[in-house]
Scaffold this active site. Structure first.
Site, PDB file in Angstrom:
ATOM      1  CG  ASP A 145      28.797 -18.930  23.799  1.00 40.38           C
ATOM      2  OD1 ASP A 145      28.809 -20.073  24.427  1.00 40.38           O
ATOM      3  OD2 ASP A 145      27.922 -18.226  23.661  1.00 40.38           O
ATOM      4  CG  ASP A 218      22.640 -17.850  28.346  1.00 42.00           C
ATOM      5  OD1 ASP A 218      23.958 -18.377  28.755  1.00 42.00           O
ATOM      6  OD2 ASP A 218      22.623 -17.474  27.337  1.00 42.00           O
TER       7      ASP A 218
END
Ligand code: GLA
Length: 393
Positions: A145, A218
């Site tokens: 990430d 997200d």
């Protein structure tokens, strides 16, 4: 006897992967990830009970095999730079063994930056060491990430004002570094890039050995966010295929803030997109409706279909949207979506999707054969609902 022995040898050899053949992620990876429900509070016990639930609910047998610990498992590095888990994860190797003992696979999370998004220890400068550690723990999946690596990218931009690709190149190099480190361990691991779609990872991800890459920022447990992500995936189909998939983020089904029709829309869109299916709910508290959505075998089969093609938009008209996904055997999956606030009729012309003389229509959510149909097939759909079909000759 001898014939049998020869036959079984032939079978054993033919089931080995061919040189260069991707063994991991031949179909979009399926499993569970801790983040959407447990976020920064996840513990070893939560992950073990998720693994238990995957088995007891039938999720594992439906295909959900990866058990992925997301951010916040990390502790500190020791004097040799070896990373240790924090007090919520007393023994990562034992956790991996437990997950494997259930016939499941173990996933983990890190960042190319100095810190993860939740400000835990990242892998910057320790890539090979961390990859080796994951392999020792029996890890099968790494989500990597971007997070604080964005600071390094901003710095590169400032330092090289004449080079518009400075930040992008730095990022790609960082993802390549971990991809190479994973390969060097010799342990097959799904390599999952999470950098929110910055600089079109679908164009450079496969070459780094990435098996999936997030295409957006997200998701959250709201219909608005879920459809904003899902319906923005039009045009990306050509970049997906066996071993490398677009990832519109993890599932929110079962987290409680959408209606049953909205969660069916979520699942339908994700399977049409050949998306990785990573459940993000508390598996110990699933309603019957959640189970029926996540474990609808015919929906899952659309996602996992052997042809390995992602679906795309056929047409959009106001709040009505129609998507198709080619399936093996000349079949086609069709999603008829109603994004409006009232019941609407949504239709598809079967002739337009390859069934000039009609086809057999199966309704996936009703689990009902609709008979041999030709011409326009219309369906009455409640607000925020969907009709998911499989049409065959
Ligand atoms: C980012 C990712 C999420 C999750 C969190 C963890 O926001 O996109 O999926 O992994 O970090 O901190």
């Amino acid at each position: 006897m001898r014939v049998l022995a020869v036959l079984s040898l032939v079978f054993a050899v033919s089931s080995l992967p061919l040189p260069g053949q991707t063994k991991v992620a031949a179909a979009p990876p399926m499993g569970w990830n801790s983040w959407n429900h447990f976020a920064g509070h996840v513990t070893d016990a939560d992950v073990r009970s998720a693994a238990d639930s995957l088995v007891s609910t039938g999720m594992r047998d439906a295909g959900y095999v990866y058990v992925n610990v997301d951010d916040t498992w990390q502790g500190k590095r020791d004097a040799d730079g070896v990373l240790h888990a924090n007090e919520r994860f007393p023994d990562m190797k034992a956790l991996g063994d437990y997950i494997h003992s259930k016939g499941l696979k173990f996933g983990i999370y890190s960042s190319p930056g100095a810190q993860t998004c939740a400000h835990y220890e990242g892998s910057l400068g320790h890539e090979a060491q961390d990859a080796k550690l994951y392999a020792e723990w029996g890890v099968d999946f790494l989500k990597y990430d971007l997070c604080s690596f964005q600071d390094n990218m901003r710095k590169a931009e400032t330092e090289h004002p004449d080079d518009p690709s400075a930040a992008k190149n730095l990022m790609i190099a960082a993802y390549r570094k971990m991809g190479d480190a994973l390969k060097a361990t010799g342990r097959p691991m799904v390599y999952s890039l999470c950098q929110y779609g910055v600089d079109q990872p679908w164009k450079w991800g496969p070459e780094l050995g990435a098996n999936m890459w997030r295409t957006t920022d997200d998701i959250d447990d709201s219909y608005g966010r879920m459809i904003a992500i899902g319906f923005s995936q039009a045009g990306l189909a050509k970049y997906a295929g066996p071993g490398h998939w677009n990832d519109p983020d993890m599932l929110e089904i079962g987290n409680g803030k959408m209606t049953e029709d909205e969660y069916k829309t979520h699942m339908s869109l994700w399977v049409l997109l050949a998306a990785p299916l990573l459940a993000g709910n508390d598996l110990t508290k699933m309603t019957e409706a959640d189970k029926n959505i996540l474990m609808n075998k015919e929906a899952i089969a659309i996602d996992q279909d052997a042809l390995g093609k992602q679906g795309d938009r056929l047409y959009e008209s106001g709040d009505l949207d129609v998507w198709t996904k080619p399936l093996s055997g000349g079949r086609v999956a069709v999603g008829l979506f109603n994004r409006s606030w009232s019941t609407r009729d949504v239709s598809v012309d079967l002739g337009e999707i390859g069934f000039k003389s009609g086809g057999s229509v199966r309704d996936v959510w009703k689990q009902k054969d609709m008979g041999h149909r030709s011409g326009v097939f219309a369906s009455r759909i409640p607000k925020h609902g969907v009709t998911l079909l499989v049409v065959s000759k």
